[in-house]
Design a protein around this motif. Structure first.
Motif, PDB file in Angstrom:
ATOM      1  N   THR A   1      -2.860  11.031   4.797  1.00 32.11           N
ATOM      2  CA  THR A   1      -2.462   9.946   5.684  1.00 32.11           C
ATOM      3  C   THR A   1      -3.266   8.714   5.316  1.00 32.11           C
ATOM      4  OG1 THR A   1      -2.026  11.509   7.450  1.00 32.11           O
ATOM      5  CG2 THR A   1      -2.268   9.223   8.076  1.00 32.11           C
ATOM      6  N   VAL A   2      -2.575   7.631   5.088  1.00 31.04           N
ATOM      7  CA  VAL A   2      -3.231   6.372   4.792  1.00 31.04           C
ATOM      8  C   VAL A   2      -2.839   5.406   5.898  1.00 31.04           C
ATOM      9  CG1 VAL A   2      -3.408   4.464   3.177  1.00 31.04           C
ATOM     10  CG2 VAL A   2      -3.188   6.788   2.331  1.00 31.04           C
ATOM     11  N   PHE A   3      -3.816   4.899   6.594  1.00 32.85           N
ATOM     12  CA  PHE A   3      -3.559   3.995   7.701  1.00 32.85           C
ATOM     13  C   PHE A   3      -3.394   2.566   7.183  1.00 32.85           C
ATOM     14  CE2 PHE A   3      -5.899   7.440   9.765  1.00 32.85           C
ATOM     15  CZ  PHE A   3      -4.968   7.776  10.733  1.00 32.85           C
ATOM     16  N   VAL A   4      -2.426   1.866   7.759  1.00 32.09           N
ATOM     17  CA  VAL A   4      -2.193   0.467   7.436  1.00 32.09           C
ATOM     18  C   VAL A   4      -2.839  -0.353   8.538  1.00 32.09           C
ATOM     19  CG1 VAL A   4      -0.472  -1.313   7.038  1.00 32.09           C
ATOM     20  CG2 VAL A   4      -0.030   1.032   6.307  1.00 32.09           C
ATOM     21  N   LYS A   5      -3.842  -1.143   8.172  1.00 34.09           N
ATOM     22  CA  LYS A   5      -4.563  -1.941   9.159  1.00 34.09           C
ATOM     23  C   LYS A   5      -4.114  -3.394   9.061  1.00 34.09           C
ATOM     24  CE  LYS A   5      -8.559   1.019   8.787  1.00 34.09           C
ATOM     25  NZ  LYS A   5      -9.946   1.121   8.352  1.00 34.09           N
TER      26      LYS A   5
ATOM     27  N   ASN B   1      -1.301  -4.834   9.196  1.00 38.59           N
ATOM     28  CA  ASN B   1      -0.115  -5.036   8.332  1.00 38.59           C
ATOM     29  C   ASN B   1      -0.474  -5.351   6.884  1.00 38.59           C
ATOM     30  OD1 ASN B   1       1.757  -4.509  10.323  1.00 38.59           O
ATOM     31  ND2 ASN B   1       1.750  -6.632  11.040  1.00 38.59           N
ATOM     32  N   GLU B   2      -1.584  -4.816   6.395  1.00 37.01           N
ATOM     33  CA  GLU B   2      -1.999  -5.009   5.007  1.00 37.01           C
ATOM     34  C   GLU B   2      -1.480  -3.835   4.183  1.00 37.01           C
ATOM     35  OE1 GLU B   2      -5.089  -6.987   3.851  1.00 37.01           O
ATOM     36  OE2 GLU B   2      -5.336  -8.129   5.681  1.00 37.01           O
ATOM     37  N   ILE B   3      -0.237  -3.954   3.769  1.00 37.73           N
ATOM     38  CA  ILE B   3       0.410  -2.862   3.053  1.00 37.73           C
ATOM     39  C   ILE B   3      -0.160  -2.734   1.638  1.00 37.73           C
ATOM     40  CG2 ILE B   3       2.636  -2.065   2.175  1.00 37.73           C
ATOM     41  CD1 ILE B   3       3.890  -3.398   4.595  1.00 37.73           C
ATOM     42  N   ASP B   4      -0.564  -3.844   1.047  1.00 33.85           N
ATOM     43  CA  ASP B   4      -1.095  -3.793  -0.319  1.00 33.85           C
ATOM     44  C   ASP B   4      -2.366  -2.949  -0.390  1.00 33.85           C
ATOM     45  OD1 ASP B   4       0.948  -5.374  -1.247  1.00 33.85           O
ATOM     46  OD2 ASP B   4      -0.184  -7.243  -0.956  1.00 33.85           O
ATOM     47  N   ASP B   5      -3.246  -3.100   0.592  1.00 31.27           N
ATOM     48  CA  ASP B   5      -4.478  -2.302   0.601  1.00 31.27           C
ATOM     49  C   ASP B   5      -4.163  -0.820   0.769  1.00 31.27           C
ATOM     50  OD1 ASP B   5      -5.921  -4.592   0.307  1.00 31.27           O
ATOM     51  OD2 ASP B   5      -6.393  -4.798   2.445  1.00 31.27           O
ATOM     52  N   ALA B   6      -3.210  -0.519   1.640  1.00 30.42           N
ATOM     53  CA  ALA B   6      -2.834   0.880   1.842  1.00 30.42           C
ATOM     54  C   ALA B   6      -2.210   1.454   0.577  1.00 30.42           C
ATOM     55  CB  ALA B   6      -1.868   1.003   3.013  1.00 30.42           C
TER      56      ALA B   6
ATOM     57  N   SER C   1      -4.916   2.145  -1.923  1.00 29.81           N
ATOM     58  CA  SER C   1      -5.711   3.332  -1.617  1.00 29.81           C
ATOM     59  C   SER C   1      -4.936   4.611  -1.907  1.00 29.81           C
ATOM     60  CB  SER C   1      -6.180   3.300  -0.161  1.00 29.81           C
ATOM     61  OG  SER C   1      -5.077   3.363   0.703  1.00 29.81           O
ATOM     62  N   ILE C   2      -3.630   4.629  -1.623  1.00 24.95           N
ATOM     63  CA  ILE C   2      -2.871   5.853  -1.923  1.00 24.95           C
ATOM     64  C   ILE C   2      -2.699   6.027  -3.426  1.00 24.95           C
ATOM     65  CG2 ILE C   2      -0.509   4.985  -1.816  1.00 24.95           C
ATOM     66  CD1 ILE C   2       0.076   7.519  -0.133  1.00 24.95           C
ATOM     67  N   ASN C   3      -2.557   4.917  -4.157  1.00 25.69           N
ATOM     68  CA  ASN C   3      -2.494   5.022  -5.616  1.00 25.69           C
ATOM     69  C   ASN C   3      -3.812   5.530  -6.186  1.00 25.69           C
ATOM     70  OD1 ASN C   3       0.146   4.260  -5.935  1.00 25.69           O
ATOM     71  ND2 ASN C   3      -0.337   2.089  -6.166  1.00 25.69           N
ATOM     72  N   ARG C   4      -4.930   5.090  -5.604  1.00 25.23           N
ATOM     73  CA  ARG C   4      -6.244   5.564  -6.051  1.00 25.23           C
ATOM     74  C   ARG C   4      -6.389   7.057  -5.783  1.00 25.23           C
ATOM     75  NH1 ARG C   4      -9.045   2.101  -3.511  1.00 25.23           N
ATOM     76  NH2 ARG C   4      -9.415   3.371  -1.670  1.00 25.23           N
ATOM     77  N   LEU C   5      -5.934   7.509  -4.609  1.00 21.80           N
ATOM     78  CA  LEU C   5      -5.989   8.937  -4.296  1.00 21.80           C
ATOM     79  C   LEU C   5      -5.168   9.743  -5.299  1.00 21.80           C
ATOM     80  CD1 LEU C   5      -5.545   8.959  -0.415  1.00 21.80           C
ATOM     81  CD2 LEU C   5      -7.538   9.740  -1.690  1.00 21.80           C
TER      82      LEU C   5
END
Length: 86
Positions: free
Chosen positions: A11-15, A17-22, A25-29
């Motif tokens: 689960t990756v939380f979007v804080k 509305n910053e979809i790029d950061d999420a 992070s999922i790409n890094r995972l």
């Protein structure tokens, strides 16, 4: 067990509305767990002969890269008595 995906659910939380950061992070995972490589590797069927050839090419590339790095390091040393003999 090693052939199964280790990535079951994350689960990756979007804080704020910053979809790029999420997405980063999922790409890094996925990159850290080598999921994208496994998906890319298993996208098409590769015959056993092609798989052996691919393994041989990768092995040769690794050996060539390490040997070339040794040669470059040897040539770049500054402690040689005469770096350019004639």
């Amino acid at each position: 067990m090693s052939r199964h995906f280790r990535f079951i659910s994350r689960t990756v939380f979007v804080k704020n509305n910053e979809i790029d950061d999420a997405l980063n992070s999922i790409n890094r995972l996925m990159r850290n767990e080598k999921i994208s490589d496994a998906i890319r590797r298993n996208q098409y069927y590769i015959t056993p002969c092609e798989r052996r050839q691919q393994v041989d090419r990768e092995r040769a590339k690794r050996l060539y890269g390490s040997g070339m790095a040794k040669r470059v390091n040897f040539l770049m040393r500054k402690s040689r008595p005469n770096p350019f003999p004639r």
